[in-house]
Design a protein around this motif. Structure first.
Motif, mmCIF file in Angstrom:
data_model
loop_
_atom_site.group_PDB
_atom_site.id
_atom_site.type_symbol
_atom_site.label_atom_id
_atom_site.label_comp_id
_atom_site.label_asym_id
_atom_site.label_seq_id
_atom_site.Cartn_x
_atom_site.Cartn_y
_atom_site.Cartn_z
ATOM 1 N N GLU A 20 0.828 -1.338 -0.286
ATOM 2 C CA GLU A 20 -0.314 0.447 0.079
ATOM 3 C C GLU A 20 1.161 1.005 0.008
ATOM 4 N N SER A 21 2.099 1.102 0.402
ATOM 5 C CA SER A 21 2.831 2.246 0.501
ATOM 6 C C SER A 21 4.676 1.865 0.154
ATOM 7 N N PRO A 22 5.011 2.831 -0.843
ATOM 8 C CA PRO A 22 5.594 2.440 -1.057
ATOM 9 C C PRO A 22 7.505 2.131 -0.009
ATOM 10 N N ASP A 23 6.894 2.923 1.527
ATOM 11 C CA ASP A 23 7.785 2.919 2.175
ATOM 12 C C ASP A 23 8.136 1.356 2.362
ATOM 13 N N GLU A 24 6.713 0.851 2.675
ATOM 14 C CA GLU A 24 6.937 -0.481 3.212
ATOM 15 C C GLU A 24 7.893 -1.794 2.251
ATOM 16 N N ALA A 25 7.316 -1.270 0.992
ATOM 17 C CA ALA A 25 7.993 -2.067 -0.088
ATOM 18 C C ALA A 25 9.778 -2.261 -0.212
ATOM 19 N N ALA A 26 9.881 -1.258 0.266
ATOM 20 C CA ALA A 26 11.329 -0.261 0.134
ATOM 21 C C ALA A 26 11.909 -1.177 1.375
ATOM 22 N N LEU A 27 10.821 -1.293 3.012
ATOM 23 C CA LEU A 27 11.863 -1.560 3.485
ATOM 24 C C LEU A 27 12.342 -3.967 4.178
ATOM 25 N N VAL A 28 11.345 -3.866 3.177
ATOM 26 C CA VAL A 28 11.168 -5.452 2.495
ATOM 27 C C VAL A 28 11.978 -6.213 2.164
ATOM 28 N N TYR A 29 12.163 -5.514 1.200
ATOM 29 C CA TYR A 29 13.016 -5.519 -0.175
ATOM 30 C C TYR A 29 14.574 -5.335 0.555
ATOM 31 N N ALA A 30 14.200 -4.485 1.787
ATOM 32 C CA ALA A 30 15.797 -4.850 1.965
ATOM 33 C C ALA A 30 16.483 -5.213 3.331
ATOM 34 N N ALA A 31 14.863 -5.218 4.223
ATOM 35 C CA ALA A 31 14.969 -7.103 4.251
ATOM 36 C C ALA A 31 15.694 -8.394 3.982
ATOM 37 N N LYS A 32 15.097 -8.067 3.363
ATOM 38 C CA LYS A 32 15.250 -9.394 2.120
ATOM 39 C C LYS A 32 17.338 -9.266 1.562
ATOM 40 N N ALA A 33 17.902 -7.760 1.365
ATOM 41 C CA ALA A 33 18.870 -7.870 0.870
ATOM 42 C C ALA A 33 19.223 -8.274 2.039
ATOM 43 N N TYR A 34 19.059 -8.192 3.387
ATOM 44 C CA TYR A 34 20.040 -9.006 4.384
ATOM 45 C C TYR A 34 19.317 -10.581 5.083
ATOM 46 N N GLY A 35 19.088 -11.229 4.015
ATOM 47 C CA GLY A 35 19.218 -12.377 4.315
ATOM 48 C C GLY A 35 16.939 -12.726 4.644
ATOM 49 N N PHE A 36 16.584 -11.302 5.441
ATOM 50 C CA PHE A 36 15.406 -12.142 5.813
ATOM 51 C C PHE A 36 14.705 -11.092 5.000
ATOM 52 N N THR A 37 13.334 -13.120 4.478
ATOM 53 C CA THR A 37 12.496 -12.949 2.950
ATOM 54 C C THR A 37 12.103 -13.027 3.028
#
Length: 681
Positions: A20-37
């Motif tokens: 719903e928000s680009p902020d939330e998508a950015a945070l999830v992609y950042a977590a994925k970059a650190y291995g938490f998918t």
């Protein structure tokens, strides 16, 4: 995150998410970059893959959605290993920090360090969020869940009860950390804002961002300029707000009344936070705030809620009596869009709520420039000229019947067949003015975009003025006199019947009305020629057929073979030509003299449009260069008298540092070009 949908492909490494928000998508992609998918998100569970490859499935117990009062959102989950009930919350720093549990010395240092990092992020133009957690016991959860279900099932005051249950649970939080997300400007946003300013449109920005973030973005999008005098209002109480408004207004008025400042301009911008805005919009300070804001070149409101956004729009409409246009891209902007005269929604990553509530929708902010400067200008001139033309057309035609009443004893008799009078407005002269109101273009789109100042010609009275209307009405009276009395004098002392007298009048009126429209049309196309010639051809075809077929359609009158007999007489053509020329001569000469002696900016722009594209583009480049290099005297406000408060209003000296500017003890900050804003690298 609590509002993400399931990924489209759970097995691929290139996972894609919808949020719903680009902020939330950015945070999830950042977590994925650190291995938490994030692997799966359903209404009842969240599946997360750890760096070790293990999958954890969190049971979702409840979701506390975001609202503008709390300025945060939370999710209550059950940990799959410890079986603890954990409440995770995220929101604005000032909405989260006040909910933290009683801090010890170490925790207090962590919170202070986090706040420092948030301020640094904000000064760099990043959107900041705080994250917290809370362990909820089973007993506390069961008790809270009962209240939650009761609130959800309530009929009266349901929203308030639901919000109260959320506030009840979101207490005693433990700080986890903070994030800063880059919020990039769309392309051509600075150019669009500059063009709107040059067009005479005052631009205000109402945002929920921190003041530091908002000011940084304001400079990036050229809402604020380096040479601007920026007044930063951050008040702690109403007395302080009153004193600041009074002192600043007094200084601004003193400057404008000083005869030494004749010919100079004040480039003042106002930055005000949500708390100060609430006090400034109170009934006793509202007039002073509006008076100060209208003297500013731009206004930037930070940390404002959706209700405050709509309140600002309503106050501006009521106090300044102006047309307002609101542009928004998210659900927080819906109230503002609906409160404005015109609402425009941006369809982007923040959902479609703003688009659904708006009057117009655009995909990029840069399209606002063409929507207003080109289509807005065309729409206004088309409607204004079409309305005036409709009044003119009806007055000119109806007055023919009025003049005839002096010769028939005001008996209501018509010298034109009733069916032909009906067809005259229904078929013969209805399509050309509609086409005129849809397709006319007084200036090309390239000129309107290249010279935004042309938009100013439509502001205020514009084309539809009192004098323009009555000049058209006088012209209609004159044309009706000419169209009636020249054929009358030509047929005087003859024995022609009433329809033989009225048919030339109808024909002359058609030519006069259509040729009058031809003078007003600014841009001729194939469609214009087809419709104009088609209207004339339709008139003769229908009238000839009616005169040949309809003998007793309207007894006792008999229009049989009238037009056919007229067209066989050379006098008919001579009368039509002379009368039409005499009727249109004043209108034609009026346009010639006005465009030759005192051409308007639009007329001059039309002359440039006739040049070849290369020459026209070179002229516009030269004009832009002259405009950008021309120096306008700019003023600096002298130090206003400090209000009698514990915290005085102040003007920053030349040695000001950026860290001093954001200190809380300065409620009124005036930043000149000596203040160097942070620059992203």
């Amino acid at each position: 995150m609590c509002s993400l949908h399931a990924p489209s492909d759970k097995t691929s490494d290139n996972l894609s998410y919808e949020a719903e928000s680009p902020d939330e998508a950015a945070l999830v992609y950042a977590a994925k970059a650190y291995g938490f998918t994030l692997l799966d998100r359903t209404p009842d569970s969240v599946t997360v893959r750890l760096p070790s490859g293990e999958d954890l499935v969190f049971e979702v117990l409840d979701t506390l959605n975001f609202d503008s009062n709390r300025k945060r959102m939370s999710i209550l989950v059950r940990h799959p290993i410890t079986k603890e009930n954990v409440l995770y919350s995220k929101g604005a720093d000032y909405a989260i920090m006040e909910l933290l549990d009683h801090l010890s010395g170490k925790q207090k240092n962590i919170a202070a360090g986090t706040q420092h990092h948030l301020n640094c992020y904000a000064k760099d133009g990043l959107r900041t969020l705080c994250f917290t957690k809370k362990i909820v016991s089973d007993k506390a959860y069961e008790s809270w869940s009962v209240n939650r279900q009761s609130a959800l099932a309530a009929i009266d005051n349901r929203e308030e009860l639901v919000m109260d249950t959320a506030v009840q649970l979101e207490t005693g939080l433990s700080l986890l950390g903070a994030t800063g997300i880059e919020d990039r400007l769309q392309e051509s946003v600075p150019d669009t804002i500059v063009a709107l300013r040059e067009a005479g449109i005052q631009v205000w920005v109402l945002t929920g961002d921190k003041p530091e973030t908002a000011v940084n973005i304001g400079y990036a999008c050229r809402l604020l300029e380096e040479e601007d005098l920026v007044i930063n209002m951050s008040c702690k109480n109403k007395l302080e707000c009153t004193s600041i408004l009074d002192c600043t207004l007094e200084e601004v008025r003193r400057y404008s009344e000083d005869p030494r400042n004749v010919g100079t301009t004040q480039d003042i911008s106002l930055v005000i936070d949500g708390r100060s805005l609430t006090m400034a919009l109170s009934s006793d300070l509202q007039d002073r705030f509006v008076d100060l804001a209208k003297r500013c070149r731009s206004v930037l409101c930070c940390r404002v809620t959706p209700s405050q956004k709509s309140r600002v729009v309503k106050v501006v409409r009521e106090k300044l009596k102006v047309l307002t246009l609101a542009v928004g891209d998210g659900a927080n902007d819906v109230n503002m869009i609906q409160a404005a005269d015109i609402g425009i929604g941006l369809s982007g990553q923040d959902g479609m709520q703003a688009v659904m509530a708006s009057d117009f929708a655009i995909s990029r902010f840069k399209h606002l420039k063409k929507l207003l400067l080109v289509h807005g200008h065309w729409c206004y001139t088309r409607l204004a000229n079409m309305i005036i033309y409709f009044f003119y057309k009806n007055v000119a035609y109806v007055n023919l019947l009025f003049w005839y009443q002096f010769f028939c004893g005001f008996s209501g008799t018509a010298m034109i067949d009733y069916w032909l009078m009906i067809f005259f407005n229904l078929f013969f002269t209805s399509v050309p003015p509609i086409m005129f109101g849809i397709m006319d273009k007084d200036v090309s789109a390239e000129m309107l975009l290249g010279v935004p100042e042309l938009y100013r010609t439509g502001q205020g009275a514009g084309e539809y003025t009192f004098s323009t209307f009555w000049v058209s009405m006088l012209d209609a009276f004159y044309q009706s006199l000419v169209c009636f009395f020249i054929p009358y004098l030509a047929s005087q002392d003859s024995d022609i019947d009433v329809f033989t007298f009225g048919t030339p009048l109808n024909t002359i009126s058609l030519f006069t009305i259509l040729l009058h429209l031809s003078i007003e049309i600014k841009a001729w196309t194939v469609v214009h020629w087809v419709i104009m010639l088609g209207s004339v051809a339709l008139y003769f075809i229908v009238t000839l057929a009616y005169s040949a077929i309809c003998v007793t359609c309207n007894p006792p009158s008999n229009p049989y073979w009238i037009l056919q007999s007229q067209m066989a007489d050379p006098m008919f053509y001579l009368i039509c030509i002379i009368t039409t020329v005499v009727a249109l001569m004043p209108r034609y000469m009026f346009h010639v003299l006005k465009n030759s002696i005192a051409p308007s900016p639009l007329v001059q722009a039309r002359h440039l449009d006739r040049l070849d594209p290369f020459t026209r583009d070179e002229w516009m480049k030269e004009w832009r260069s002259f405009r950008s290099t021309s120096r306008v005297k700019r003023s600096r406000l002298s130090t206003p008298p400090s209000p009698t408060l514990e915290t005085p209003a102040d003007i920053y000296p030349q040695s000001v540092t950026p860290s001093d500017v954001m200190e809380d003890e300065f409620p009124l900050n005036v930043m000149t070009e000596s203040y160097q804003r942070p620059v992203n690298t």
